[in-house]
Design a protein around this motif. Structure first.
Motif, PDB file in Angstrom:
ATOM      1  N   GLY A 135       0.980  -0.943   0.013  1.00  0.00           N
ATOM      2  CA  GLY A 135      -0.202   0.217   0.021  1.00  0.00           C
ATOM      3  C   GLY A 135       0.987   0.628   0.647  1.00  0.00           C
ATOM      4  N   ARG A 136       2.099   1.147   1.184  1.00  0.00           N
ATOM      5  CA  ARG A 136       2.660   2.724   0.948  1.00  0.00           C
ATOM      6  C   ARG A 136       3.645   3.079  -0.341  1.00  0.00           C
ATOM      7  N   LYS A 137       3.637   2.053  -0.905  1.00  0.00           N
ATOM      8  CA  LYS A 137       4.582   1.993  -2.123  1.00  0.00           C
ATOM      9  C   LYS A 137       3.370   1.554  -3.578  1.00  0.00           C
ATOM     10  N   PHE A 138       2.620   1.831  -3.390  1.00  0.00           N
ATOM     11  CA  PHE A 138       1.732   1.483  -4.296  1.00  0.00           C
ATOM     12  C   PHE A 138       0.871   3.287  -4.336  1.00  0.00           C
ATOM     13  N   VAL A 139       0.834   4.224  -3.624  1.00  0.00           N
ATOM     14  CA  VAL A 139       0.456   5.606  -3.213  1.00  0.00           C
ATOM     15  C   VAL A 139       1.965   6.275  -3.061  1.00  0.00           C
ATOM     16  N   SER A 140       3.199   5.908  -3.126  1.00  0.00           N
ATOM     17  CA  SER A 140       4.252   6.866  -2.637  1.00  0.00           C
ATOM     18  C   SER A 140       3.967   7.165  -1.200  1.00  0.00           C
ATOM     19  N   ALA A 141       4.369   6.302  -0.414  1.00  0.00           N
ATOM     20  CA  ALA A 141       4.498   6.931   1.112  1.00  0.00           C
ATOM     21  C   ALA A 141       5.610   6.238   1.892  1.00  0.00           C
ATOM     22  N   ASP A 142       5.970   7.109   2.201  1.00  0.00           N
ATOM     23  CA  ASP A 142       6.577   6.243   2.719  1.00  0.00           C
ATOM     24  C   ASP A 142       5.867   5.756   4.790  1.00  0.00           C
ATOM     25  N   TYR A 143       4.766   6.042   4.929  1.00  0.00           N
ATOM     26  CA  TYR A 143       3.995   5.775   6.416  1.00  0.00           C
ATOM     27  C   TYR A 143       2.433   5.684   5.668  1.00  0.00           C
ATOM     28  N   ASP A 144       2.092   4.586   6.732  1.00  0.00           N
ATOM     29  CA  ASP A 144       0.685   4.391   6.469  1.00  0.00           C
ATOM     30  C   ASP A 144      -0.293   4.991   7.974  1.00  0.00           C
ATOM     31  N   HIS A 145       0.100   5.397   8.450  1.00  0.00           N
ATOM     32  CA  HIS A 145      -0.416   5.221   9.975  1.00  0.00           C
ATOM     33  C   HIS A 145      -0.518   6.480  10.413  1.00  0.00           C
ATOM     34  N   VAL A 146      -1.661   7.847  11.210  1.00  0.00           N
ATOM     35  CA  VAL A 146      -0.845   8.283  11.313  1.00  0.00           C
ATOM     36  C   VAL A 146      -1.572   8.679  13.220  1.00  0.00           C
ATOM     37  N   SER A 147      -0.898   9.547  14.187  1.00  0.00           N
ATOM     38  CA  SER A 147      -1.682   9.549  15.081  1.00  0.00           C
ATOM     39  C   SER A 147      -1.127  11.171  16.105  1.00  0.00           C
ATOM     40  N   VAL A 148      -2.055  11.288  17.519  1.00  0.00           N
ATOM     41  CA  VAL A 148      -1.741  12.670  17.535  1.00  0.00           C
ATOM     42  C   VAL A 148      -1.624  12.554  18.942  1.00  0.00           C
ATOM     43  N   VAL A 149      -0.330  13.146  19.774  1.00  0.00           N
ATOM     44  CA  VAL A 149      -0.095  12.853  20.956  1.00  0.00           C
ATOM     45  C   VAL A 149      -1.322  13.657  21.741  1.00  0.00           C
ATOM     46  N   ILE A 150      -2.944  12.815  22.439  1.00  0.00           N
ATOM     47  CA  ILE A 150      -3.984  13.655  23.002  1.00  0.00           C
ATOM     48  C   ILE A 150      -3.390  14.207  25.134  1.00  0.00           C
TER      49      ILE A 150
END
Length: 157
Positions: A64-79
């Motif tokens: 999936g990362r290769k397909f969309v040319s992304a280095d990461y596949d998830h994002v989170s934010v410290v709350i």
């Protein structure tokens, strides 16, 4: 998304992405003491509002990362000091920071250069999304757009 659709999506994820946090009880994850201690060291440096990008270490997510040319596949934010908002199927949820920054997920942390008031408003807004359904359609549209941009259509003369 209905509860039946969520259950179906969880079952599909269990098959195609066994390392995903989307369906597993996070407490069931097997983590070595060394890896957990490494994540503790990272957590100690985090601040509310930090954005954490991670990779899921399996073939499906690598593709999936290769397909969309992304280095990461998830994002989170410290709350807060111990939790982050995890944006992943089937719903947006809270998760322990220790699991969000495991070394095996190659975390990248970005610190926003915003005022404390702006960060507080950002985190409050994100917290309002906890429990909301993950937007599968947006992900599919992103993949469709990336696919279109990679396919060279011949010019008709």
């Amino acid at each position: 998304m209905s509860s039946m659709q969520s259950l179906l999506m969880k079952k599909i994820l269990q098959i195609i992405s066994p390392d995903s946090y989307a369906y597993d009880n996070i407490l069931d994850k097997k983590v070595s003491m060394d890896e957990y201690e490494e994540s503790n060291a990272i957590v100690a440096k985090l601040k509310v509002g930090d954005i954490i990008f991670t990779t899921t270490p399996n073939l499906l997510h690598r593709m999936g990362r290769k397909f969309v040319s992304a280095d990461y596949d998830h994002v989170s934010v410290v709350i807060n000091e111990t939790q982050g908002i995890h944006i992943s199927p089937p719903v947006i949820s809270r998760m322990s920071l220790n699991y969000l920054v495991l070394p095996s997920q190659k975390p990248l942390v970005l610190r926003l250069n915003w005022s404390e008031e702006t960060i507080s408003q950002f985190v409050t807004l994100l917290q309002s999304f906890i429990g909301e359904s993950y937007d599968y359609l947006a992900i599919l549209n992103l993949m469709k757009d990336r696919l279109r941009s990679k396919i060279a259509f011949p010019n008709k003369h």
